[in-house]
Design a protein around this motif. Structure first.
Motif, PDB file in Angstrom:
ATOM      1  N   GLY A 197       0.821  -1.066  -0.019  1.00 42.78           N
ATOM      2  CA  GLY A 197      -0.073   0.014   0.016  1.00 42.78           C
ATOM      3  C   GLY A 197       0.828   1.367   0.056  1.00 42.78           C
ATOM      4  N   MET A 198       2.092   1.260   0.775  1.00 45.60           N
ATOM      5  CA  MET A 198       2.887   2.241   0.578  1.00 45.60           C
ATOM      6  C   MET A 198       3.302   2.701  -0.516  1.00 45.60           C
ATOM      7  SD  MET A 198       4.847   1.463   4.194  1.00 45.60           S
ATOM      8  CE  MET A 198       6.051   2.434   3.960  1.00 45.60           C
ATOM      9  N   GLY A 203       2.247   6.065  -6.333  1.00 50.20           N
ATOM     10  CA  GLY A 203       2.152   6.231  -7.815  1.00 50.20           C
ATOM     11  C   GLY A 203       2.967   5.054  -8.648  1.00 50.20           C
ATOM     12  N   TRP A 204       4.275   4.920  -8.100  1.00 49.98           N
ATOM     13  CA  TRP A 204       5.400   4.291  -8.635  1.00 49.98           C
ATOM     14  C   TRP A 204       4.719   2.916  -9.294  1.00 49.98           C
ATOM     15  CZ3 TRP A 204       8.214  -0.252  -7.695  1.00 49.98           C
ATOM     16  CH2 TRP A 204       9.675  -0.276  -8.641  1.00 49.98           C
ATOM     17  N   LYS A 205       4.983   2.382 -10.476  1.00 51.61           N
ATOM     18  CA  LYS A 205       4.646   1.265 -10.969  1.00 51.61           C
ATOM     19  C   LYS A 205       5.992   0.536 -11.626  1.00 51.61           C
ATOM     20  CE  LYS A 205       0.269   1.141  -9.932  1.00 51.61           C
ATOM     21  NZ  LYS A 205      -0.606   1.489 -10.969  1.00 51.61           N
ATOM     22  N   GLY A 206       7.224   0.984 -11.373  1.00 52.37           N
ATOM     23  CA  GLY A 206       8.529   0.546 -12.153  1.00 52.37           C
ATOM     24  C   GLY A 206       8.977   1.180 -13.025  1.00 52.37           C
ATOM     25  N   ASP A 207       8.713   2.473 -13.092  1.00 52.92           N
ATOM     26  CA  ASP A 207       9.181   3.415 -13.965  1.00 52.92           C
ATOM     27  C   ASP A 207      10.421   4.014 -13.754  1.00 52.92           C
ATOM     28  OD1 ASP A 207       7.748   4.613 -12.262  1.00 52.92           O
ATOM     29  OD2 ASP A 207       6.663   5.882 -13.511  1.00 52.92           O
ATOM     30  N   SER A 208      11.025   3.660 -12.791  1.00 49.05           N
ATOM     31  CA  SER A 208      12.479   4.226 -12.159  1.00 49.05           C
ATOM     32  C   SER A 208      13.031   3.275 -11.054  1.00 49.05           C
ATOM     33  CB  SER A 208      12.090   5.610 -11.540  1.00 49.05           C
ATOM     34  OG  SER A 208      11.349   5.450 -10.407  1.00 49.05           O
ATOM     35  N   ASN A 209      14.219   3.644 -10.861  1.00 48.02           N
ATOM     36  CA  ASN A 209      14.684   2.882  -9.728  1.00 48.02           C
ATOM     37  C   ASN A 209      13.934   2.926  -8.492  1.00 48.02           C
ATOM     38  OD1 ASN A 209      17.314   1.481 -11.169  1.00 48.02           O
ATOM     39  ND2 ASN A 209      17.892   3.880 -11.255  1.00 48.02           N
ATOM     40  N   LEU A 220       9.658  -4.065   1.847  1.00 48.37           N
ATOM     41  CA  LEU A 220       9.359  -2.995   0.791  1.00 48.37           C
ATOM     42  C   LEU A 220      10.025  -3.393  -0.693  1.00 48.37           C
ATOM     43  CD1 LEU A 220       9.839   0.185   2.862  1.00 48.37           C
ATOM     44  CD2 LEU A 220       7.699  -0.589   1.519  1.00 48.37           C
ATOM     45  N   LEU A 221      11.347  -4.101  -0.767  1.00 47.55           N
ATOM     46  CA  LEU A 221      12.151  -4.332  -1.758  1.00 47.55           C
ATOM     47  C   LEU A 221      11.222  -5.499  -2.719  1.00 47.55           C
ATOM     48  CD1 LEU A 221      15.737  -4.331  -0.602  1.00 47.55           C
ATOM     49  CD2 LEU A 221      14.602  -2.832  -1.821  1.00 47.55           C
ATOM     50  N   ILE A 222      10.797  -6.469  -2.099  1.00 49.62           N
ATOM     51  CA  ILE A 222      10.208  -7.549  -2.484  1.00 49.62           C
ATOM     52  C   ILE A 222       8.859  -7.119  -3.415  1.00 49.62           C
ATOM     53  CG2 ILE A 222       9.044  -9.755  -2.236  1.00 49.62           C
ATOM     54  CD1 ILE A 222      11.262 -10.219  -0.156  1.00 49.62           C
ATOM     55  N   GLU A 223       7.888  -6.287  -2.614  1.00 50.77           N
ATOM     56  CA  GLU A 223       6.565  -5.954  -2.810  1.00 50.77           C
ATOM     57  C   GLU A 223       7.076  -4.813  -4.121  1.00 50.77           C
ATOM     58  OE1 GLU A 223       3.614  -6.691  -1.852  1.00 50.77           O
ATOM     59  OE2 GLU A 223       4.564  -8.166  -0.597  1.00 50.77           O
ATOM     60  N   ALA A 224       7.971  -4.137  -4.141  1.00 53.40           N
ATOM     61  CA  ALA A 224       8.369  -3.281  -5.195  1.00 53.40           C
ATOM     62  C   ALA A 224       8.548  -4.018  -6.392  1.00 53.40           C
ATOM     63  CB  ALA A 224       9.462  -2.218  -4.758  1.00 53.40           C
ATOM     64  N   ALA A 225       9.557  -5.000  -6.474  1.00 51.56           N
ATOM     65  CA  ALA A 225       9.747  -5.618  -7.495  1.00 51.56           C
ATOM     66  C   ALA A 225       8.705  -6.513  -7.939  1.00 51.56           C
ATOM     67  CB  ALA A 225      10.829  -6.863  -7.335  1.00 51.56           C
ATOM     68  N   MET A 226       7.776  -7.135  -7.231  1.00 49.48           N
ATOM     69  CA  MET A 226       6.665  -7.528  -7.565  1.00 49.48           C
ATOM     70  C   MET A 226       5.518  -6.621  -8.297  1.00 49.48           C
ATOM     71  SD  MET A 226       5.636 -10.001  -4.372  1.00 49.48           S
ATOM     72  CE  MET A 226       4.261 -10.464  -4.913  1.00 49.48           C
ATOM     73  N   ILE A 227       5.462  -5.552  -7.915  1.00 53.48           N
ATOM     74  CA  ILE A 227       4.567  -4.403  -8.394  1.00 53.48           C
ATOM     75  C   ILE A 227       5.259  -4.058  -9.820  1.00 53.48           C
ATOM     76  CG2 ILE A 227       3.830  -2.091  -8.141  1.00 53.48           C
ATOM     77  CD1 ILE A 227       3.583  -2.351  -5.304  1.00 53.48           C
ATOM     78  N   ALA A 228       6.454  -3.778  -9.787  1.00 56.55           N
ATOM     79  CA  ALA A 228       6.961  -3.250 -11.191  1.00 56.55           C
ATOM     80  C   ALA A 228       6.956  -4.416 -12.205  1.00 56.55           C
ATOM     81  CB  ALA A 228       8.737  -3.110 -10.990  1.00 56.55           C
TER      82      ALA A 228
END
Length: 504
Positions: A197-198, A203-209, A220-228
């Motif tokens: 949720g954070m 609004g980040w969807k993998g369009d940057s680092n 956070l890293l795992i959830e971010a990679a899954m979202i990207a």
């Protein structure tokens, strides 16, 4: 007394093309969850407090469990009625055609959540609900199904707010925040639903680092990679409660599970670091378990040693609060964070979740955005800082030259804005969700399989034992009247429980 019954039968046959559902979430993530549900095709969405109600068919029920990153569980209401005592509850529960949802071989458990002056004991309501179901089958079949406290075939939820009652069946079972990839954890791990949720709030969807310089066990890293990569959170999960329902469609679930058409390429990377070498070791194990090592870089490094950041990026982090994790100089830590992000993370949007106002003050920057969130039982704030080159005066002058207004802080709690396994029998935790604690309390000590927890722990390594972290609020600090849409969606004042009784 009889007038209090004033029932409205809304039992939904399992074969109906569309029916009512309720997705539960954490406070502050209701809008993100609503966006997820809408994207999956949900209709008639209504946002409540820590929940979103909607309508859809069986396929949507499966999809929401499999795809929603910010849902804790999906309930299917089957009967609404009014009652002001337990005898009326008993009579109304007996009106439900229970053979549509269970058989004599089905084990079941009752979860009761009460917020009413007319009902003093949730245990008694649970007993009367259980008796009604048992008597229903005794009258029809001359036999009764068994109650099972842990890991039953059917979780039944009775929710009472004032005299408005709802009977639901839980389609998720174990809380959906338990993805299945976490094999170890640090002392205070971030709830996976909160982490997702954070990230979605930014609004980040993998369009940057993506950077987390205080990454802990790597959630956070795992959830971010899954979202990207747009990997569904359910890809790691072993099972759902609806797989034991009478109308379960295995082919439908397999089709949803094997659909990779929405996954996408991630051209950037997620970067994580932590001062604690053991935290990085744990994070690496969790990332490897998720099959995401290709997309995440880890290293042992204190935040103060950052001298450069990957160009084109966003930073999201959850520093220590001085609650469960202590710091010798907590305010000094936040002062250092402010200094580093000002000098190293220029051009970034930096998002920080923390608990104490004095910590945010030590960062020394004015946030562009503030969002109220709950981390366990802690009432936290999630701040966004837009880091720019030059002085604040230069930044304001630049905005004026571009014809833009000065950005003002706003308080926004409703801002809309090697991976896949061959089968679903992976070596993951099958430990039931925490509602069985309440089921055990409701049913006493004579129910079947009381030693289930001991058997479960013997079947898996010690390192995989961890407590559910979706604790709800001990205070109602953030209560908002606009969330009081209906009896089924009213907030509850009972401490330590969410709207449907999950311990938070």
């Amino acid at each position: 007394m009889e007038n209090a019954a004033d029932t409205t039968l809304s039992t939904v046959n399992c074969q109906s093309p569309s029916f009512e559902m309720v997705a539960k979430t954490l406070y502050g993530l209701e809008d993100v969850l609503a966006d997820e549900l809408k994207a999956l095709g949900a209709k008639d969405l209504e946002i409540g407090r820590r929940m979103v109600s909607f309508t859809g068919d069986k396929e949507l029920l499966y999809k929401t469990n499999f795809n929603c990153r910010t849902a804790l569980r999906i309930l299917k209401p089957i009967y609404h009625f009014k009652a002001n005592d337990a005898d009326i509850v008993y009579r109304e529960v007996k009106k439900i055609p229970w053979e549509n949802y269970m058989s004599l071989k089905t084990t079941f458990a009752i979860d009761s959540v009460i917020n009413s002056d007319d009902f003093n004991h949730s245990k008694f309501v649970a007993y009367r609900t259980k008796d009604a179901i048992a008597d229903y089958f005794m009258e029809k079949e001359k036999a009764r199904p068994s109650v099972r406290v842990s890991n039953p075939d059917l979780y039944i939820n009775i929710h009472i707010s004032h005299n408005d009652c709802t009977i639901s069946i839980d389609s998720s079972g174990e809380s959906l925040h338990k993805r299945g990839y976490r094999v170890e954890q640090t002392e205070a791990p971030l709830n996976e639903v909160l982490a997702a949720g954070m990230i979605l709030k930014t609004g980040w969807k993998g369009d940057s680092n993506f950077v987390d310089p205080m990454c802990g066990s790597g959630t956070l890293l795992i959830e971010a990679a899954m979202i990207a990569l747009n990997i569904a959170p359910g890809v790691y999960r072993k099972e759902y409660a609806f797989e034991k329902w009478l109308d379960f469609d295995r082919d439908l679930l397999d089709r949803i599970y094997n659909d990779e058409s929405h996954e996408r390429e991630f051209k950037f990377k997620c970067y994580g670091s932590d001062i604690n070498p053991s935290a990085i070791e744990i994070a690496e194990k969790n990332i490897r378990s998720a099959g995401l090592m290709k997309y995440i870089d880890l290293k042992v490094m204190p935040f103060q040693q950052y001298t450069e950041a990957p160009k084109l990026g966003i930073m999201v982090t959850n520093p220590p609060y001085g609650e469960r994790i202590t710091s010798r100089d907590l305010l000094g830590l936040y002062s250092m964070i402010g200094e580093r992000i000002k000098h190293v993370f220029t051009g970034y949007k930096v998002w920080i979740l923390s608990y104490k106002d004095e910590c945010f003050e030590k960062i020394g920057l004015h946030p562009n955005e503030k969002i109220k969130l709950m981390n366990g039982s802690l009432e936290c704030e999630y701040h966004c800082y837009e880091i720019f080159d030059g002085t604040n005066k230069d930044y304001k002058r630049s905005l004026n030259e571009q014809g833009k207004d000065k950005p003002t802080p706003r308080f926004n709690s409703n801002d809309h804005s090697e991976r896949r396994f061959n089968n679903r029998s992976g070596n993951y935790s099958n430990k039931p969700d925490r509602p069985e604690r309440r089921f055990a309390a409701n049913h006493g000590n004579n129910d079947d399989e009381q030693d289930f927890e001991n058997d479960l722990y013997r079947k898996r390594p010690d390192k995989m034992r961890y407590e559910e972290n979706d604790k709800f609020y001990k205070k109602d600090k953030f209560r908002d009247k606009k969330y009081d849409h209906s009896s089924f969606k009213k907030p509850f004042k009972k401490k330590g429980k969410n709207d449907y009784g999950d311990e938070e």
